[in-house]
Design a protein around this motif. Structure first.
Motif, PDB file in Angstrom:
ATOM      1  N   UNK A  70       0.825  -1.208   0.000  1.00 50.48           N
ATOM      2  CA  UNK A  70       0.000   0.000   0.000  1.00 50.48           C
ATOM      3  C   UNK A  70       0.858   1.255   0.000  1.00 50.48           C
ATOM      4  N   UNK A  71       1.974   1.216   0.705  1.00 56.32           N
ATOM      5  CA  UNK A  71       2.903   2.347   0.686  1.00 56.32           C
ATOM      6  C   UNK A  71       3.509   2.522  -0.702  1.00 56.32           C
ATOM      7  N   UNK A  72       3.799   1.392  -1.360  1.00 54.22           N
ATOM      8  CA  UNK A  72       4.300   1.457  -2.734  1.00 54.22           C
ATOM      9  C   UNK A  72       3.266   2.082  -3.660  1.00 54.22           C
ATOM     10  N   UNK A  73       2.011   1.637  -3.531  1.00 53.20           N
ATOM     11  CA  UNK A  73       0.936   2.161  -4.382  1.00 53.20           C
ATOM     12  C   UNK A  73       0.780   3.668  -4.173  1.00 53.20           C
ATOM     13  N   UNK A  74       0.854   4.090  -2.922  1.00 54.20           N
ATOM     14  CA  UNK A  74       0.722   5.517  -2.621  1.00 54.20           C
ATOM     15  C   UNK A  74       1.847   6.315  -3.272  1.00 54.20           C
ATOM     16  N   UNK A  75       3.071   5.813  -3.161  1.00 50.74           N
ATOM     17  CA  UNK A  75       4.209   6.514  -3.759  1.00 50.74           C
ATOM     18  C   UNK A  75       4.089   6.571  -5.284  1.00 50.74           C
ATOM     19  N   UNK A  76       3.547   5.510  -5.883  1.00 51.96           N
ATOM     20  CA  UNK A  76       3.363   5.490  -7.335  1.00 51.96           C
ATOM     21  C   UNK A  76       2.304   6.496  -7.781  1.00 51.96           C
ATOM     22  N   UNK A  79       2.255  12.652  -6.832  1.00 54.60           N
ATOM     23  CA  UNK A  79       2.965  13.439  -7.837  1.00 54.60           C
ATOM     24  C   UNK A  79       4.464  13.468  -7.564  1.00 54.60           C
ATOM     25  N   UNK A  80       4.852  13.237  -6.354  1.00 54.58           N
ATOM     26  CA  UNK A  80       6.267  13.220  -5.985  1.00 54.58           C
ATOM     27  C   UNK A  80       6.424  12.703  -4.578  1.00 54.58           C
ATOM     28  N   UNK A  81       7.683  12.574  -4.151  1.00 53.85           N
ATOM     29  CA  UNK A  81       7.944  12.001  -2.823  1.00 53.85           C
ATOM     30  C   UNK A  81       7.440  12.904  -1.700  1.00 53.85           C
ATOM     31  N   UNK A  82       7.360  14.210  -1.950  1.00 50.36           N
ATOM     32  CA  UNK A  82       6.845  15.112  -0.913  1.00 50.36           C
ATOM     33  C   UNK A  82       5.387  14.801  -0.598  1.00 50.36           C
ATOM     34  N   UNK A  83       4.570  14.636  -1.645  1.00 50.27           N
ATOM     35  CA  UNK A  83       3.153  14.360  -1.442  1.00 50.27           C
ATOM     36  C   UNK A  83       2.959  13.050  -0.683  1.00 50.27           C
ATOM     37  N   UNK A  84       3.720  12.038  -1.063  1.00 47.31           N
ATOM     38  CA  UNK A  84       3.600  10.735  -0.403  1.00 47.31           C
ATOM     39  C   UNK A  84       3.966  10.845   1.073  1.00 47.31           C
ATOM     40  N   UNK A  85       5.052  11.572   1.367  1.00 42.41           N
ATOM     41  CA  UNK A  85       5.477  11.738   2.759  1.00 42.41           C
ATOM     42  C   UNK A  85       4.416  12.463   3.578  1.00 42.41           C
ATOM     43  N   UNK A  86       3.842  13.524   3.010  1.00 43.09           N
ATOM     44  CA  UNK A  86       2.822  14.284   3.741  1.00 43.09           C
ATOM     45  C   UNK A  86       1.619  13.413   4.066  1.00 43.09           C
ATOM     46  N   UNK A  87       1.172  12.641   3.105  1.00 42.35           N
ATOM     47  CA  UNK A  87       0.003  11.781   3.309  1.00 42.35           C
ATOM     48  C   UNK A  87       0.309  10.691   4.333  1.00 42.35           C
ATOM     49  N   UNK A 113       6.382   1.319  11.126  1.00 41.41           N
ATOM     50  CA  UNK A 113       6.683   0.868   9.766  1.00 41.41           C
ATOM     51  C   UNK A 113       6.562   2.001   8.756  1.00 41.41           C
ATOM     52  N   UNK A 114       5.557   2.840   8.929  1.00 41.27           N
ATOM     53  CA  UNK A 114       5.374   3.981   8.026  1.00 41.27           C
ATOM     54  C   UNK A 114       6.513   4.979   8.212  1.00 41.27           C
ATOM     55  N   UNK A 115       6.904   5.223   9.458  1.00 43.79           N
ATOM     56  CA  UNK A 115       8.028   6.129   9.707  1.00 43.79           C
ATOM     57  C   UNK A 115       9.316   5.590   9.077  1.00 43.79           C
ATOM     58  N   UNK A 116       9.426   4.261   9.036  1.00 43.54           N
ATOM     59  CA  UNK A 116      10.583   3.669   8.394  1.00 43.54           C
ATOM     60  C   UNK A 116      10.658   3.999   6.915  1.00 43.54           C
ATOM     61  N   UNK A 117       9.497   4.262   6.328  1.00 46.28           N
ATOM     62  CA  UNK A 117       9.444   4.603   4.906  1.00 46.28           C
ATOM     63  C   UNK A 117       9.643   6.101   4.674  1.00 46.28           C
ATOM     64  N   UNK A 118       9.068   6.940   5.530  1.00 48.06           N
ATOM     65  CA  UNK A 118       9.096   8.383   5.258  1.00 48.06           C
ATOM     66  C   UNK A 118       9.942   9.188   6.247  1.00 48.06           C
ATOM     67  N   UNK A 123      11.865  16.732   4.760  1.00 43.66           N
ATOM     68  CA  UNK A 123      10.804  17.580   5.297  1.00 43.66           C
ATOM     69  C   UNK A 123      10.058  16.950   6.465  1.00 43.66           C
ATOM     70  N   UNK A 124      10.381  15.703   6.785  1.00 45.76           N
ATOM     71  CA  UNK A 124       9.629  15.000   7.827  1.00 45.76           C
ATOM     72  C   UNK A 124       9.797  15.648   9.196  1.00 45.76           C
ATOM     73  N   UNK A 125      11.025  15.833   9.636  1.00 46.15           N
ATOM     74  CA  UNK A 125      11.251  16.405  10.962  1.00 46.15           C
ATOM     75  C   UNK A 125      10.769  17.855  11.066  1.00 46.15           C
TER      76      UNK A 125
END
Length: 242
Positions: A70-76, A79-87, A113-118, A123-125
């Protein structure tokens, strides 16, 4: 999974979401991200997209097996890695708020697990830092509908006891431990006041935060100037940390 709205839908939904404490705490930081050109998604679109992400994950027959996909699908789809991280990040806040409604789900494991991805995103911190500052500011304004206090009240209203409350606070503290010293101090300010209200139920978690700062509970009053720290284990907040 990613929600797009027209102007009228945006306005209507924004007004409705002002009743949602998670949205209120995250709105300013998300708006700043948009204004800085880090995303083209509005705060409402990020928030609703995160809701859809949470709903999808929680509906999985086997979350442990399916969440990475699901994290892969979201990243795909993003529009970019910023949007995926925010969501993803807003999704973790929403999951904390949903944890009391889904017994038997290990939200701490899912969130980690999600934090491990983003969590390594640049921009996370800064994003999490803005959330913590917003919570602290609302607390000092007397708006005690901050996320932690709100969720503890909801857990109690729905019949949850100390075990459920401590589980929620544990997730909150584990998230905070990844942040900067300033944000950890902000968490201590909020949690210390709640600790007194709930009969020192969260002493062990405050000790974890102080340990992260390299401060032993017995050294708290020596470390902070009178009137500028907090009387964590025996009293309430007395002011801001210096």
């Amino acid at each position: 999974m990613i929600v797009r709205l027209d102007k009228e839908q945006e306005k209507k939904t924004h007004r409705q979401l002002l009743n949602n404490v998670v949205y209120v705490i995250s709105h300013g930081a998300l708006k700043q991200m948009m204004n800085d050109g880090n995303t083209r998604l509005t705060p409402v679109e990020v928030f609703l997209s995160a809701q859809k992400f949470c709903e999808t994950v929680l509906a999985l027959p086997d979350i442990d097996e399916g969440i990475d996909d699901e994290l892969d699908y979201l990243e795909e789809e993003a529009a970019g890695e910023n949007d995926a991280m925010l969501i993803m990040t807003i999704g973790t806040l929403q999951m904390q708020a949903l944890s009391k409604q889904h017994t038997g789900v290990d939200f701490g494991k899912i969130i980690q697990g999600i934090y491990g991805r983003c969590g390594d995103h640049k921009l996370f911190l800064p994003l999490m830092s803005q959330f913590a500052k917003k919570e602290e500011a609302r607390w000092f304004e007397g708006k005690k509908t901050d996320l932690l206090n709100y969720e503890l009240q909801e857990i109690r209203l729905e019949g949850g006891g100390s075990k459920e409350m401590k589980s929620f606070v544990e997730n909150y503290v584990n998230m905070t431990l990844k942040l900067t010293e300033t944000e950890i101090k902000s968490c201590i300010m909020v949690l210390s006041a709640l600790n007194q209200e709930y009969g020192h139920l969260f002493d062990e978690y405050l000790a974890m935060l102080f340990d992260k700062l390299g401060i032993k509970p017995t050294d708290i009053h020596n470390h902070f100037n009178a009137g500028s720290g907090c009387n964590v284990f025996t009293g309430s907040v007395t002011g801001r940390f210096e």
